[in-house]
Design an enzyme around this catalytic site. Structure first.
Site, short mmCIF file in Angstrom:
data_model
loop_
_atom_site.label_atom_id
_atom_site.label_comp_id
_atom_site.label_asym_id
_atom_site.label_seq_id
_atom_site.Cartn_x
_atom_site.Cartn_y
_atom_site.Cartn_z
N TRP A 1 84.63 -51.92 -18.32
CA TRP A 1 85.69 -52.11 -17.32
C TRP A 1 86.83 -52.99 -17.82
O TRP A 1 87.89 -53.02 -17.22
CB TRP A 1 85.09 -52.74 -16.04
CG TRP A 1 84.29 -53.98 -16.35
CD1 TRP A 1 82.93 -54.04 -16.54
CD2 TRP A 1 84.78 -55.31 -16.55
NE1 TRP A 1 82.55 -55.33 -16.85
CE2 TRP A 1 83.67 -56.13 -16.87
CE3 TRP A 1 86.04 -55.91 -16.50
CZ2 TRP A 1 83.78 -57.50 -17.14
CZ3 TRP A 1 86.16 -57.26 -16.77
CH2 TRP A 1 85.04 -58.04 -17.08
N ASN A 2 86.60 -53.77 -18.89
CA ASN A 2 87.59 -54.82 -19.19
C ASN A 2 88.88 -54.28 -19.82
O ASN A 2 89.93 -54.91 -19.72
CB ASN A 2 86.97 -55.94 -20.04
CG ASN A 2 86.51 -55.48 -21.39
OD1 ASN A 2 86.30 -54.29 -21.60
ND2 ASN A 2 86.34 -56.40 -22.31
N LYS B 1 81.56 -41.24 -19.51
CA LYS B 1 81.21 -42.01 -18.32
C LYS B 1 81.96 -43.33 -18.40
O LYS B 1 81.73 -44.13 -19.31
CB LYS B 1 79.70 -42.28 -18.25
CG LYS B 1 79.31 -43.03 -17.01
CD LYS B 1 78.21 -44.00 -17.30
CE LYS B 1 78.05 -45.09 -16.26
NZ LYS B 1 79.22 -45.86 -15.90
N GLY C 1 80.47 -51.80 -24.88
CA GLY C 1 79.89 -52.58 -23.79
C GLY C 1 79.05 -53.71 -24.36
O GLY C 1 79.29 -54.18 -25.48
N GLU D 1 80.51 -50.52 -30.05
CA GLU D 1 81.46 -51.64 -30.00
C GLU D 1 80.91 -52.61 -28.97
O GLU D 1 81.00 -52.37 -27.77
CB GLU D 1 82.84 -51.12 -29.56
CG GLU D 1 83.49 -50.15 -30.52
CD GLU D 1 84.00 -50.83 -31.78
OE1 GLU D 1 84.08 -52.07 -31.82
OE2 GLU D 1 84.29 -50.12 -32.76
N LEU D 2 80.34 -53.72 -29.44
CA LEU D 2 79.53 -54.56 -28.54
C LEU D 2 80.16 -55.94 -28.34
O LEU D 2 81.34 -56.15 -28.55
CB LEU D 2 78.11 -54.63 -29.11
CG LEU D 2 77.48 -53.26 -29.41
CD1 LEU D 2 76.11 -53.41 -30.04
CD2 LEU D 2 77.41 -52.38 -28.17
N CYS E 1 86.20 -58.74 -25.54
CA CYS E 1 85.14 -58.87 -26.55
C CYS E 1 85.62 -59.70 -27.73
O CYS E 1 84.81 -60.31 -28.44
CB CYS E 1 84.71 -57.49 -27.01
SG CYS E 1 86.12 -56.50 -27.51
N GLU F 1 77.76 -65.33 -25.13
CA GLU F 1 79.12 -64.87 -24.79
C GLU F 1 79.41 -65.29 -23.33
O GLU F 1 78.69 -64.90 -22.42
CB GLU F 1 79.16 -63.34 -24.93
CG GLU F 1 80.54 -62.74 -24.82
CD GLU F 1 80.52 -61.20 -24.91
OE1 GLU F 1 79.51 -60.57 -24.53
OE2 GLU F 1 81.53 -60.64 -25.36
P1 NAP Z 1 77.93 -53.11 -19.95
O1 NAP Z 1 77.26 -53.67 -18.76
O2 NAP Z 1 77.13 -52.94 -21.19
O3 NAP Z 1 78.54 -51.72 -19.47
C1 NAP Z 1 79.27 -50.89 -20.31
C2 NAP Z 1 79.07 -49.44 -19.92
O4 NAP Z 1 77.69 -49.10 -20.04
C3 NAP Z 1 79.44 -49.14 -18.45
O5 NAP Z 1 79.96 -47.84 -18.37
C4 NAP Z 1 78.09 -49.23 -17.75
O6 NAP Z 1 78.02 -48.48 -16.57
C5 NAP Z 1 77.16 -48.66 -18.80
N1 NAP Z 1 75.79 -49.15 -18.67
C6 NAP Z 1 75.36 -50.30 -18.07
N2 NAP Z 1 74.03 -50.40 -18.17
C7 NAP Z 1 73.59 -49.30 -18.81
C8 NAP Z 1 72.31 -48.82 -19.21
N3 NAP Z 1 71.20 -49.51 -18.95
N4 NAP Z 1 72.23 -47.65 -19.87
C9 NAP Z 1 73.34 -46.95 -20.12
N5 NAP Z 1 74.60 -47.34 -19.79
C10 NAP Z 1 74.72 -48.50 -19.15
O7 NAP Z 1 79.21 -53.96 -20.36
P2 NAP Z 1 80.43 -54.41 -19.46
O8 NAP Z 1 79.98 -55.53 -18.59
O9 NAP Z 1 81.07 -53.24 -18.80
O10 NAP Z 1 81.46 -54.91 -20.57
C11 NAP Z 1 81.40 -56.18 -21.10
C12 NAP Z 1 80.78 -56.17 -22.48
O11 NAP Z 1 81.45 -55.23 -23.30
C13 NAP Z 1 80.97 -57.51 -23.20
O12 NAP Z 1 79.78 -57.85 -23.87
C14 NAP Z 1 82.09 -57.23 -24.19
O13 NAP Z 1 82.10 -58.09 -25.30
C15 NAP Z 1 81.82 -55.80 -24.54
N6 NAP Z 1 83.02 -55.14 -25.06
C16 NAP Z 1 83.07 -54.83 -26.38
C17 NAP Z 1 84.21 -54.24 -26.91
C18 NAP Z 1 84.30 -53.90 -28.36
O14 NAP Z 1 85.18 -53.13 -28.71
N7 NAP Z 1 83.45 -54.43 -29.23
C19 NAP Z 1 85.31 -53.96 -26.08
C20 NAP Z 1 85.22 -54.29 -24.73
C21 NAP Z 1 84.06 -54.88 -24.24
P3 NAP Z 1 78.20 -49.15 -15.13
O15 NAP Z 1 79.55 -49.75 -15.11
O16 NAP Z 1 78.04 -48.01 -14.20
O17 NAP Z 1 77.12 -50.19 -14.99
#
Ligand code: NAP
Length: 476
Positions: free
Chosen positions: A145-146, A169, A222, A244-245, A278, A379
């Site tokens: 979402w960010n 998704k 994510g 990309e975590l 991130c 983080e």
């Molecule tokens: P997240 O909770 O991991 O969610 C990311 C995506 O995965 C969403 O579409 C989410 O769906 C889905 N998801 C959640 N739980 C899941 C599961 N158990 N199995 C499969 N898919 C699942 O992360 P976030 O809170 O949205 O984003 C923040 C994180 O992303 C931070 O750690 C940040 O550092 C990282 N990030 C990394 C980058 C990069 O390029 N390295 C860029 C941006 C963000 P729902 O929304 O429906 O739960």
């Protein structure tokens, strides 16, 4: 709405995701909530579309991607305001993200024309070796979402340019922005089934992608926790993955740095997107001799940041995404405080009348921080800046690298040799040198260690969507 096989549709269950504005608590809109059935339909549509899309010429791929980019450009203001209402970042940042998102489309529209193969000298006079680059197949993409638009186009653009089809998704907090991206491709006339959008239950949709042998690649942005789980699941059908975590960026300021510039850079890196990026700074390392100077200058400037609804002009820090995110920031502050840190400014969520309906957190600076505190290794993903100190260059490198993460890092110095020495020694995919905003479409974005696998951006980003094929000819 979901977008499957070129058509907009509701979910089978009729259920919707409710999207709330994190600045006001108001309902922004509804988006169809899909699940297993819709994911299966989308995968089937993408598999069928792949048969012709993979044979479509690079010039045609270019034309569709470019047309979608142009439509997004025309719709920048409208979509930027959806981004701000959906996830809170100030409108100016939302427009900046739109530009980056469009840059990825522009870049990959062109890059698709340069997917070259090889011919290799053979080991016998009658033999010939030709190497083809071919698309990997149907791609499952999962986004956070960010950055609700740039993370989508950073995946869709190289996938389409490589000849792949996509099922995406988007995060449940930001489905409305995702719909706008798909509208642009639909209006650009992209053939049906080439890209499909299924928002809704992560467990069901991503679970279906992971289980399907038709999906040959997963690209995920994510959290590290979910990324690891998807890698485990990918083993069953041996999918190629790119991840990309999360990150835990160090921001090192040497005593010879331009202090004003370093403070500006630290503020931008830390408080942009309310600290929810991130690549955002999680640990500021200041050389001991300039600690006090740096901290007081930073505190002075942070006090000038205007926290508020990102739709209002002059706001520099918007709300956090939800209450849980604020609780985590507070937990890190409380833990640091109990272990001896001092709060230079901020320290809590904002409760004044103008803030009560939103998730507003005061930009915070912590001093006297140690590596025993949670904030030094977890983080935070919020507007909290902990200041650590170091004495020598070696110590700075050692402290900076002492984490399982390896996404972005930053250093401020005027010493050219040090830029190379430290730049080479930092165990990170990205090093910003006197630069707190390095991300651009033409450069490889991504991390090492537990920050991920693979790269997005530039000529590197298309690699993940391609396979090599070796043709061996015996001419006799
Ligand atoms: P997240 O909770 O991991 O969610 C990311 C995506 O995965 C969403 O579409 C989410 O769906 C889905 N998801 C959640 N739980 C899941 C599961 N158990 N199995 C499969 N898919 C699942 O992360 P976030 O809170 O949205 O984003 C923040 C994180 O992303 C931070 O750690 C940040 O550092 C990282 N990030 C990394 C980058 C990069 O390029 N390295 C860029 C941006 C963000 P729902 O929304 O429906 O739960």
């Amino acid at each position: 709405m979901l977008y499957i096989n070129g058509e907009w549709c509701e979910s089978n269950s009729g259920e919707n995701i409710e999207v709330y504005n994190p600045a006001t608590g108001e309902l922004v809109g509804l988006a169809a909530k899909g699940g297993e059935l819709e994911a299966e339909r989308a995968i089937q549509a993408a598999s069928e579309a792949y048969l012709s899309w993979k044979k479509t010429t690079a010039k045609e791929h270019y034309m569709y991607i470019k047309r979608a980019a142009d439509l997004l450009r025309e719709r920048t203001d409208e979509i930027a305001s959806i981004i701000t209402k959906e996830m809170g970042k100030p409108l100016s940042e939302a427009k900046g993200e739109m530009n980056l998102a469009i840059d990825y489309l522009d870049w990959y529209a062109e890059e698709g024309k340069r997917i070259y193969g090889d011919t290799i000298p053979a080991s016998a006079p009658n033999k010939r070796i030709v190497i083809l680059r071919q698309p990997i197949g149907v791609v499952g993409a999962i986004t956070p979402w960010n950055f609700p638009i740039a993370m989508l186009t950073r995946k869709i653009a190289p996938a389409l340019a490589a000849g792949c089809t996509v099922v995406l998704k988007a995060a449940s907090a930001t489905p409305l922005t995702a719909i706008e991206v798909f509208k642009a491709f639909h209006d650009a006339g992209l053939p049906k089934g080439v890209i499909n959008l299924v928002n809704g239950s992560a467990q069901e949709i991503v679970g279906t992608m992971m289980a399907s042998p038709k999906v040959r690649k997963i690209t995920f942005t994510g959290s590290t926790e979910v990324g690891k789980e998807l890698i485990r699941q990918s083993a069953n059908t041996m999918k190629k993955v790119s991840m990309e975590l999360g990150g835990h960026a160090p921001f090192i300021i040497f005593e010879d740095a331009d202090l004003e510039k370093a403070v500006e850079g630290a503020i931008l890196s830390k408080f942009r997107n309310a600290g929810q990026t991130c690549v955002c700074t999680n640990r500021i390392y200041v050389q001991k001799s300039i600690e006090k100077q740096f901290a007081s200058l930073m505190a002075e400037k942070v006090k000038d940041l205007v926290v508020g609804n990102g739709m209002q002009s002059g706001v520099s820090v918007g709300p956090m995404i939800d209450k849980k995110a604020m609780e985590k920031a507070q937990e890190h502050i409380d833990d640091a405080f109990q272990k001896g840190a001092t709060v230079l400014c901020g320290g809590t969520q904002l409760n004044e009348e103008e803030y009560v309906n939103g998730n507003f957190f005061a930009p915070t600076i912590l001093c006297n921080v140690t590596h025993k505190m949670k904030i030094s290794y977890e983080e935070t993903f919020g507007p909290v800046a902990p200041i650590f100190t170091f004495e020598t260059e070696e110590e700075a490198i050692q402290l900076a690298n002492n984490t399982e993460y390896g996404l972005a890092s930053y250093m401020y110095t005027k010493d050219g040799s040090r830029m190379f020495r430290v730049g080479e020694a930092l165990e990170y995919g990205i090093v910003g040198i006197n630069d707190s905003l390095p991300t651009v479409a033409q450069a490889p974005f991504g991390g090492i260690k537990e920050s991920g696998v693979g790269r997005e951006g530039g000529k590197y980003g298309i690699e993940d969507y391609l396979e090599y094929k070796f043709l061996s000819f015996d001419l006799e």
